[in-house]
Design a protein around this motif. Structure first.
Motif, short mmCIF file in Angstrom:
data_model
loop_
_atom_site.label_atom_id
_atom_site.label_comp_id
_atom_site.label_asym_id
_atom_site.label_seq_id
_atom_site.Cartn_x
_atom_site.Cartn_y
_atom_site.Cartn_z
N ALA A 255 2.84 -3.46 5.20
CA ALA A 255 1.94 -3.55 4.05
C ALA A 255 2.39 -4.72 3.20
O ALA A 255 3.57 -4.94 3.01
CB ALA A 255 2.00 -2.27 3.24
N TRP A 273 -1.13 -4.01 -3.11
CA TRP A 273 -1.49 -2.84 -2.32
C TRP A 273 -0.44 -2.60 -1.25
O TRP A 273 0.32 -3.49 -0.87
CB TRP A 273 -2.85 -3.04 -1.66
N GLY A 274 -0.40 -1.39 -0.74
CA GLY A 274 0.53 -1.07 0.34
C GLY A 274 1.01 0.37 0.28
O GLY A 274 0.49 1.18 -0.48
N ARG A 275 2.02 0.66 1.07
CA ARG A 275 2.57 2.01 1.12
C ARG A 275 3.70 2.16 0.09
O ARG A 275 4.54 1.28 -0.05
CB ARG A 275 3.12 2.32 2.51
N ASN A 303 -0.22 8.07 1.12
CA ASN A 303 0.98 7.26 0.93
C ASN A 303 0.65 5.80 0.59
O ASN A 303 1.52 4.94 0.70
CB ASN A 303 1.84 7.31 2.19
N PHE A 304 -0.58 5.52 0.18
CA PHE A 304 -0.98 4.18 -0.19
C PHE A 304 -1.27 4.11 -1.69
O PHE A 304 -1.68 5.10 -2.30
CB PHE A 304 -2.24 3.76 0.58
N GLU A 330 -4.29 -1.39 6.97
CA GLU A 330 -3.26 -0.52 7.55
C GLU A 330 -3.77 0.91 7.46
O GLU A 330 -4.32 1.31 6.44
CB GLU A 330 -1.94 -0.66 6.81
N LEU A 414 -8.62 1.75 -1.05
CA LEU A 414 -7.93 2.77 -0.28
C LEU A 414 -8.96 3.77 0.21
O LEU A 414 -9.99 3.98 -0.44
CB LEU A 414 -6.89 3.49 -1.14
N ALA A 428 -5.49 1.51 3.83
CA ALA A 428 -5.82 0.51 2.82
C ALA A 428 -6.50 -0.68 3.49
O ALA A 428 -6.18 -1.02 4.63
CB ALA A 428 -4.55 0.07 2.10
#
Length: 434
Positions: A255, A273-275, A303-304, A330, A414, A428
């Motif tokens: 991510a 953005w990401g985990r 989990n994002f 992802e 998301l 995401a």
């Protein structure tokens, strides 16, 4: 003299007990966490603020409130919600005298039973505009509007009923009878739904309409009880503690955070953005605590997480349309029974925004180890460029995102979708103007 001193000590002890009982009757607890817009009785909330019986709690679009009750329970209010502490009288000496009543007027809330509730379940009531909820020593979440309520159980069980003769909104304690229904945590993937025109609760599959989907919890949401030290036990199980398949670790993409871009005289805007949690051996890429204080939270799903730099909101045009191409993504699928997670791939993706109607439409193919799924969502775009699906019945996934003007137009969102009774997809996406 000695006899008088003993009598005086007894009076002091009795007075202390009376004062303690009075304090218990006056206060439901205190605020242990607040984020975003939130108030009590129309006044902004401060950390450690006491919450009295009769208080009305309200959160805005980005607001979260965690109330730790005097009996070590929690009452948690998520964004766009309003609730009232109708009564919170605790009698530790005579639990039969305990009387606790909570009311969720709209939005999403989580109730985690404290010690007093567990000892006097017959004197606990949680009301919504259309339902009465009682507990079996419980941790549960509720979504409600004026027409429909939905209840999901995390641990323990609940008994719920619509309002019928013998079960009025003014009543106390659980409503049990022919028009009530029970739900327990072991019934995974199910919830109770009560409608204004159908008072007997229906047992349904969650299918993307559970309270946690409508207003997801923060990753730091408290657990079912407080630790002996008084600190909060975190309830969200880290992904790396699940029974994951290590062979799929190499498949997960990293991510990333999109770099800040020129915003045409509107300063520098940045989408992050990401985990926030490790998945399949790949490290987390976002520090939620740090970003929650430094940036604007757009969404947290599974989990994002998605953030936007503060004070960089974009006011979209009121005419025209814009199409976007997928730049990065992802996604994964969680088997909720086995506790396994696998990678999913997004293909044939589309995102279109109609500025004149302030709406968006998006769809893509999600390829997973259990099959291919066509996911779609439609919804509204607000005046600051944030968008979400406002009617879950016209979409098969929850979407929360934001538009920005970088490079002529960019977007990120998301998503979360119930694929079947045991599989949940989340991910995401980041987009650029075509």
């Amino acid at each position: 003299m000695k006899r008088h001193l003993i009598q005086l000590a007894q009076c002091v002890a009795l007075l202390g007990g009376m004062l303690q009982a009075s304090a218990y009757a006056d206060n439901a607890g205190h605020i242990v966490f607040v984020s975003g817009k939130a108030d009590i009785g129309g006044q902004s909330v401060a950390l450690n603020s006491p919450v009295a019986e009769g208080a009305e709690l309200t959160t805005g679009a980005d607001g979260y409130l965690y109330l730790k009750t005097i009996d070590n329970g929690f009452f948690i209010l998520r964004p766009n919600s309003r609730a009232r502490i109708v009564a919170y009288h605790v009698d530790t000496r005579e639990p039969a005298n305990t009387h606790i009543k909570l009311e969720l007027l709209n939005g999403v809330a989580r109730s985690i039973s404290g010690d007093a509730v567990k000892q006097a379940r017959q004197n606990f009531r949680f009301n919504t505009p259309v339902a009465a909820i009682g507990v079996r020593g419980t941790d549960f979440t509720v979504y409600t509007n004026q027409e429909t309520s939905r209840i999901a159980v995390i641990s323990g069980g609940v008994v719920a009923s619509g309002f019928v003769p013998g079960c009025s909104p003014q009543g106390t304690g659980p409503c049990e009878g022919s028009m009530s229904a029970e739900l327990f945590a072991r019934q995974q993937g199910q919830l109770l739904q009560i409608s204004k025109d159908q008072v007997k609760p229906l047992l349904l599959q969650s299918n993307g309409v559970a309270p946690d989907v409508i207003a997801p919890p923060r990753p730091d949401e408290p657990g079912s009880k407080a630790a002996n030290t008084g600190s909060t036990v975190i309830s969200s199980t880290p992904v790396n503690e699940l029974n994951l398949d290590p062979k799929r670790g190499a498949d997960i993409k990293q991510a990333i955070s999109a770099p800040g871009l020129n915003t045409n005289n509107q300063g520098t805007s940045q989408i992050m953005w990401g985990r926030w949690a490790e998945v399949l051996g790949q490290p987390a890429k976002l520090d939620l605590v740090k970003l929650s204080s430094e940036a604007k939270t757009i969404a947290i799903l599974d989990n994002f997480a998605l953030f936007q730099t503060k004070n960089t909101e974009w006011q979209p045009p009121n005419t025209g349309t814009m199409g976007f191409a997928l730049k990065d993504s992802e996604a994964y699928v969680r088997d909720e029974v086995k506790g396994l997670m696998t990678v999913a791939q997004i293909q044939n993706a589309s995102l279109n925004v109609d500025f004149a109607k302030a709406t968006f439409a998006t769809n893509f193919d999600l390829n997973t180890t259990i099959g291919a799924y066509k996911l779609n969502s439609v919804g509204s775009v607000d005046s600051k460029g944030q968008f979400s699906n406002d009617n879950i019945f016209t979409s098969n996934m929850v979407v929360q995102g934001v538009l920005t003007p970088e490079n002529g137009g960019a977007a990120a969102y998301l998503f979360k979708s119930r694929l079947d009774d045991t599989h949940l997809a989340a991910g995401a996406t980041v987009w650029a103007k075509k």
